[in-house]
Motif scaffolding. Sequence first.
Motif, PDB file in Angstrom:
ATOM      1  N   ASP A   5       0.826  -1.206   0.000  1.00 52.21           N
ATOM      2  CA  ASP A   5       0.000   0.000   0.000  1.00 52.21           C
ATOM      3  C   ASP A   5       0.863   1.260   0.000  1.00 52.21           C
ATOM      4  O   ASP A   5       0.577   2.223  -0.732  1.00 52.21           O
ATOM      5  N   GLN A   8       2.515   1.587  -3.414  1.00 53.79           N
ATOM      6  CA  GLN A   8       1.557   2.102  -4.390  1.00 53.79           C
ATOM      7  C   GLN A   8       1.380   3.619  -4.240  1.00 53.79           C
ATOM      8  O   GLN A   8       1.348   4.354  -5.224  1.00 53.79           O
ATOM      9  N   ARG A   9       1.294   4.073  -3.001  1.00 54.15           N
ATOM     10  CA  ARG A   9       1.128   5.510  -2.765  1.00 54.15           C
ATOM     11  C   ARG A   9       2.341   6.287  -3.259  1.00 54.15           C
ATOM     12  O   ARG A   9       2.209   7.310  -3.934  1.00 54.15           O
ATOM     13  N   ALA A  11       4.508   5.292  -5.532  1.00 52.75           N
ATOM     14  CA  ALA A  11       4.566   5.172  -6.987  1.00 52.75           C
ATOM     15  C   ALA A  11       3.630   6.173  -7.658  1.00 52.75           C
ATOM     16  O   ALA A  11       3.989   6.811  -8.661  1.00 52.75           O
ATOM     17  N   ASN A  12       2.442   6.320  -7.118  1.00 51.26           N
ATOM     18  CA  ASN A  12       1.492   7.279  -7.688  1.00 51.26           C
ATOM     19  C   ASN A  12       2.035   8.703  -7.622  1.00 51.26           C
ATOM     20  O   ASN A  12       1.836   9.506  -8.551  1.00 51.26           O
ATOM     21  N   ILE A  13       2.708   9.023  -6.508  1.00 52.70           N
ATOM     22  CA  ILE A  13       3.306  10.357  -6.387  1.00 52.70           C
ATOM     23  C   ILE A  13       4.324  10.571  -7.502  1.00 52.70           C
ATOM     24  O   ILE A  13       4.293  11.592  -8.208  1.00 52.70           O
ATOM     25  N   LEU A  15       4.790   8.883 -10.374  1.00 57.19           N
ATOM     26  CA  LEU A  15       4.194   8.843 -11.705  1.00 57.19           C
ATOM     27  C   LEU A  15       3.499  10.155 -12.042  1.00 57.19           C
ATOM     28  O   LEU A  15       3.364  10.516 -13.218  1.00 57.19           O
ATOM     29  N   GLY A  16       3.085  10.874 -11.007  1.00 60.58           N
ATOM     30  CA  GLY A  16       2.435  12.155 -11.229  1.00 60.58           C
ATOM     31  C   GLY A  16       3.383  13.294 -11.522  1.00 60.58           C
ATOM     32  O   GLY A  16       2.938  14.361 -11.958  1.00 60.58           O
ATOM     33  N   LEU A  62      10.891   4.418  -8.579  1.00 59.60           N
ATOM     34  CA  LEU A  62       9.926   3.591  -9.299  1.00 59.60           C
ATOM     35  C   LEU A  62      10.522   2.221  -9.631  1.00 59.60           C
ATOM     36  O   LEU A  62       9.839   1.192  -9.525  1.00 59.60           O
ATOM     37  N   ALA A  74       0.220  -0.065  -9.606  1.00 62.92           N
ATOM     38  CA  ALA A  74       0.982   0.897 -10.408  1.00 62.92           C
ATOM     39  C   ALA A  74       2.035   0.242 -11.286  1.00 62.92           C
ATOM     40  O   ALA A  74       2.667   0.922 -12.112  1.00 62.92           O
ATOM     41  N   SER A  77       1.907   0.835 -15.090  1.00 61.97           N
ATOM     42  CA  SER A  77       2.235   2.205 -15.483  1.00 61.97           C
ATOM     43  C   SER A  77       3.739   2.456 -15.410  1.00 61.97           C
ATOM     44  O   SER A  77       4.299   3.178 -16.246  1.00 61.97           O
TER      45      SER A  77
END
Length: 331
Positions: A5, A8-9, A11-13, A15-16, A62, A74, A77
């Motif tokens: 979890d 994932q959090r 990774a999202n940061i 990727l953004g 990443l 993620a 992506s």
Amino acid sequence: MLDQDTAQRFANIALGHVRQEFPNHIMHVFEGVEDGVRPSSLHPVFYGSFDWHSCVHGYWMLARLLRLHPDMPAAASIRQLFDDMLVPDKIASECAYFDRPSARGYERPYGWGWLLKLAAELIDHETPAWSEALAPLTERIKARFQAFLPLATYPVRVGTHYNTAFALRLAADYASSSDDADLLTLLQTTASRWYGADRDCTAWGEPSGDEFLSSSLMEAECMRRLMPSDAFEPWFSNFMPSLGIAELDHLMQPASVSDRSDGKIAHLDGLNLSRAWCFAALANALPEPDLRRRLMQQAASTHLEAGLTHVAGDYMGEHWLASFAVLALTT
């Protein structure tokens, strides 16, 4: 532990922002009117994340998260990003930038260290093509270290990007992962030349107002990584003999951050995370029942808790802090 979890959090940061071109802080020497004016025209891979080095360590994070949690949501992506960006023609353009005469000192040494850290992470990763594509830039940065270190009479001890101990520490991971004995020897001899005789560190002046590295702890972690294990403890005992005494209380307490919208002040969140990384690694290098081991484990936990709370929220920290969190949680 870095659970899925959290991975994932983070990774999202990343990727953004790794392909977010603006805002952008670029340190570029214009050689003429023909120079491109957009970051993506100068750096077709590492143009995002506010600056070149932050983008590089965003890619490192990443890659590390993908290795640790290949089935996280993620992951697809990340794979697509690497397939799109870590390709020979784009890396060739990154290489061309470093081939410019005016780029001799570009990103020295912080960005150099992170590029080799990324290269180390990609060795034996799930897709060999990523490492192969990066290889020409990796070789250029390795050559930069090999040319610069013999000329560097003195280390740089500030707690920001110019800190030489941090760069040596990251480069050591690449030298080991790639079995590059010559580079590892150069890093070891340089660390010994710069830091081997240091004694009685009191960490005076730490923290300063905009640092994200502890000068004293980063030096110790560099030496832990590059010294023979049986030689490190005597060196560390001489280097920081006051650990656990009131004289170093200021080093054991997390830094306070007054304004996270100020990019320089926000560095102090990174200081808490990098201190957590160093404290944990140094503690693990000491034998039980050494009291310093327990003190540093406690300090690592306290600093990690303080830093993890503020990984996201304002772009001045969000474009880079998660990478330092992953350093603290996984290495």
